[in-house]
Design a protein around this motif. Structure first.
Motif, PDB file in Angstrom:
ATOM      1  N   ASP A 173       5.131   4.957   1.591  1.00 30.59           N
ATOM      2  CA  ASP A 173       5.272   3.666   0.914  1.00 30.59           C
ATOM      3  C   ASP A 173       5.206   2.540   1.934  1.00 30.59           C
ATOM      4  N   ASN A 174       4.622   1.421   1.523  1.00 26.69           N
ATOM      5  CA  ASN A 174       4.459   0.234   2.365  1.00 26.69           C
ATOM      6  C   ASN A 174       3.909   0.632   3.735  1.00 26.69           C
TER       7      ASN A 174
ATOM      8  N   PHE B  47       8.285   7.330   4.750  1.00 24.53           N
ATOM      9  CA  PHE B  47       7.550   8.575   4.545  1.00 24.53           C
ATOM     10  C   PHE B  47       8.542   9.595   4.004  1.00 24.53           C
ATOM     11  N   ARG B  48       8.170  10.246   2.915  1.00 16.22           N
ATOM     12  CA  ARG B  48       8.997  11.296   2.332  1.00 16.22           C
ATOM     13  C   ARG B  48       8.159  12.539   2.144  1.00 16.22           C
TER      14      ARG B  48
ATOM     15  N   PHE C 144       0.827  -1.212   0.000  1.00 14.54           N
ATOM     16  CA  PHE C 144       0.000   0.000   0.000  1.00 14.54           C
ATOM     17  C   PHE C 144       0.860   1.261   0.000  1.00 14.54           C
ATOM     18  N   HIS C 145       0.578   2.160  -0.934  1.00 18.39           N
ATOM     19  CA  HIS C 145       1.277   3.438  -0.993  1.00 18.39           C
ATOM     20  C   HIS C 145       0.277   4.568  -1.221  1.00 18.39           C
ATOM     21  N   PHE C 146       0.660   5.761  -0.780  1.00 20.06           N
ATOM     22  CA  PHE C 146      -0.238   6.917  -0.810  1.00 20.06           C
ATOM     23  C   PHE C 146       0.603   8.179  -1.019  1.00 20.06           C
TER      24      PHE C 146
END
Length: 123
Positions: free
Chosen positions: A89-90, A115-116, A66-68
């Protein structure tokens, strides 16, 4: 532990197998604010310690599990067009593969949870 011993332990645990994967992305834009949202999920059929399809992931911008992501345009100032960017990500920390060693339990991680965030400028 000596490096050669670690390599031998990993060689005994790891093997090559074919894996299937399937994924989907969805994206949208909030009309008045201009906020762009993107979310997706890539399923991997079984434990793996590497990416299943690097070419497809790059081509379709598809991260495993799962990514957003969110991109928000900022008010005009200075030169260029500015956006605030956030990507996860993930998000559910999936895909970790436990492996035993003489020193205890080790987790092999094909895709880290991350998280970026930052600013993007286009001139």
């Amino acid at each position: 532990m000596h490096a050669q011993t670690v390599n031998n332990l990993l060689r005994d645990v790891l093997r090559t197998e074919n894996r299937h994967s399937a994924g989907a992305n969805i994206s949208g834009k909030v009309p008045r604010l201009g906020t762009r949202l993107e979310s997706g999920y890539k399923w991997v059929g079984g434990p793996t310690v590497s990416h299943v399809d690097l070419y497809g992931e790059s081509l379709y911008q598809m991260e495993p599990f799962f990514h957003f992501g969110v991109r928000q345009p900022l008010p005009q100032f200075g030169l260029g067009r500015w956006e605030a960017v956030a990507e996860c990500d993930n998000l559910f920390a999936q895909g970790y593969v436990p492996a035993g060693s003489r020193d205890g339990q080790v987790a092999l991680v094909p895709t880290f949870r991350s998280f970026r965030g930052g600013l993007s400028v286009q001139f």
